[in-house]
Scaffold this active site. Structure first.
Site, mmCIF file in Angstrom:
data_model
loop_
_atom_site.group_PDB
_atom_site.id
_atom_site.type_symbol
_atom_site.label_atom_id
_atom_site.label_comp_id
_atom_site.label_asym_id
_atom_site.label_seq_id
_atom_site.Cartn_x
_atom_site.Cartn_y
_atom_site.Cartn_z
ATOM 1 C CE1 TYR A 1 -2.607 3.373 0.759
ATOM 2 C CE2 TYR A 1 -1.088 3.535 2.607
ATOM 3 C CZ TYR A 1 -2.012 4.105 1.753
ATOM 4 O OH TYR A 1 -2.314 5.431 1.879
ATOM 5 C CG HIS B 1 -4.373 1.608 3.415
ATOM 6 N ND1 HIS B 1 -5.124 1.270 2.327
ATOM 7 C CD2 HIS B 1 -4.492 2.939 3.535
ATOM 8 C CE1 HIS B 1 -5.678 2.339 1.793
ATOM 9 N NE2 HIS B 1 -5.315 3.380 2.515
#
Ligand code: GCO
Ligand code: MG
Length: 422
Positions: free
Chosen positions: A174, A231
């Site tokens: 991410y 995330h």
């Protein structure tokens, strides 16, 4: 003798909203900009951008909310907020809250312009001169990340979020591009008509990140504030183990270690680690996080004034957070326009429990031309402008250069194909 001043006539608003328009587009982003006009020539601006779903809050505004605004007194922002929120019946959700949020911001902008004051004065004035911000450093590998962090340190930033490519992971993790060098818009992919798919491997990530952090601390020491965003990708037990291992690197915060909707997950983490936790960029209302705050399971609240419904509810949330030692760390991903960033700038200037602000929007000449403002950034501190209102304008001529371009977040899968949290 005490001099008694003659009481001046009370100021009563007779202003009416005459028109409101929505613009979608911007330089490399689909900003959703609301402009509310009044019969006295004062106008207010709001940001309804919901990244990669921008046409939806725009339609909500145009089809449902704007018709109800015409003829209303813009000074009654509280009543108008309640009217839209309670009146909707099917409440909350990021689309509706981003639409209310834009209206609310624009109404506060109008009122502060009427008062001839910068918005923070209506909240109670300034609690600090500059508000600390953090930037995003990303690296396809650790050397690339070190270069990216060094670049922000050179610019005077005091805090940097660090995301790193993971060796052996079939695609980027991410917040990281697969190619080396700084990438501006890694969050939105404009290249296809369906989302890209990325492969995620929690074990490889958990093994490598502490090593990367070790190298960062070796290179930059402990004075620089480092933040990291998981995330939402770890399971509660994994997050607890990861947090414990990361503790020695003294992060300013560990963000979204677990899926946000599973609030009890954080209890397990708290039992195992004292790492500061930041959460909330996907929350739309105080009802998504009041338990997290009251039970003191988080250290920073990350809502945005856009999809959390505007200044009115966020200011209340900040006060609730302050009662429980939770500081602010508002979301400021590149999808936020300078309008909502200005609204957050005013809240940051005031909030007694301010923590930090994510800030990535200023700096491109195209963006500054579309949203002229006199807010400034020096040495990693945001200085809010003293212009009346939000202190940011919108150039409609510039806006004609842009229109909506479809874009997507990637979708994450495990190596065996199982769908995972983006
Ligand atoms: C952050 C966020 C963003 C989100 C983005 C999604 O901490 O800034 O996690 O990077 O991924 O806002 O649109
Ligand atoms: Mg985040």
């Amino acid at each position: 003798m005490i001099a008694v001043r003659k009481q001046e006539e009370a100021v009563e608003s007779t202003m009416k909203i005459t028109k409101a328009e929505v613009f979608v587009g911007g330089p490399g982003k689909n900003y959703v900009t609301l402009k509310i006009m009044t019969d006295e020539g004062i106008y207010g601006l709001g940001d309804a951008t919901l990244n990669n779903r921008e046409t939806l809050p725009a339609a909500y505004l145009v089809d449902y909310l704007i018709p109800c605004l015409i003829g209303k007194d813009p000074c009654n922002s509280e009543d108008l907020w309640q009217y839209f929120y309670r009146g909707a019946y099917f409440r909350r959700g990021p689309i509706a809250m981003a639409a209310f949020g834009a209206i609310d911001m624009a109404l506060w902008d109008i009122k502060a312009k009427m008062a001839g004051m910068p918005l923070y004065q209506l909240f109670g004035g300034k609690s600090r001169d500059g508000a600390m911000v953090y930037a995003h450093a990303t690296g396809a590998d650790i050397d690339d990340l070190i270069d990216s962090v060094a670049n922000y340190v050179d610019k005077g930033y005091k805090a940097v979020r660090v995301q790193c490519g993971i060796p052996g992971m079939p695609s980027s993790s991410y917040g990281v591009s697969e190619t080396r060098g700084t990438v501006d818009n890694y969050i939105t992919d404009f290249s296809g008509s369906v989302p890209n798919e990325e492969i995620w491997d929690s074990e490889k990530y958990m093994r490598y990140m502490p090593e990367a952090m070790d190298k960062l601390r070796d290179t930059f020491g402990f004075e620089l504030k480092l933040l990291h965003d998981v995330h939402h990708r770890l399971l509660p037990r994994e997050a607890a183990q990861f947090a414990r291992e990361m503790e020695q690197y003294r992060l300013f915060w560990l963000e979204d270690p677990t899926p946000a909707e599973n609030q009890d997950a954080l209890r397990l983490l708290r039992q195992h680690s004292t790492i500061p936790i930041a959460i909330g960029e996907v929350f739309n209302s105080v009802w998504d996080c009041n338990k997290l705050i009251e039970d003191e399971l988080i250290d920073f609240i990350r809502v945005a004034v856009t999809y959390a419904g505007g200044i009115t509810p966020v200011k209340r949330l900040v006060d609730l957070a302050g009662m429980h030692n939770v500081r602010t760390g508002f979301h400021g991903a590149p999808s936020h326009s300078p309008i909502s960033m200005a609204a957050q700038g005013h809240l940051n200037a005031w909030a007694p429990n301010f923590g930090i602000q994510e800030y990535l929007v200023l700096g491109t000449p195209e963006c500054d031309a579309l949203f002229p403002s006199s807010h400034t950034m020096t040495d990693g501190l945001f200085h809010v402008s003293d212009e009346p209102g939000l202190g940011v304008d919108f150039d409609e001529n510039e806006a004609k250069r842009y229109s909506y371009v479809q874009g997507f977040h990637p979708v994450a899968r495990l190596e065996d194909g199982t769908l995972w949290n983006y």
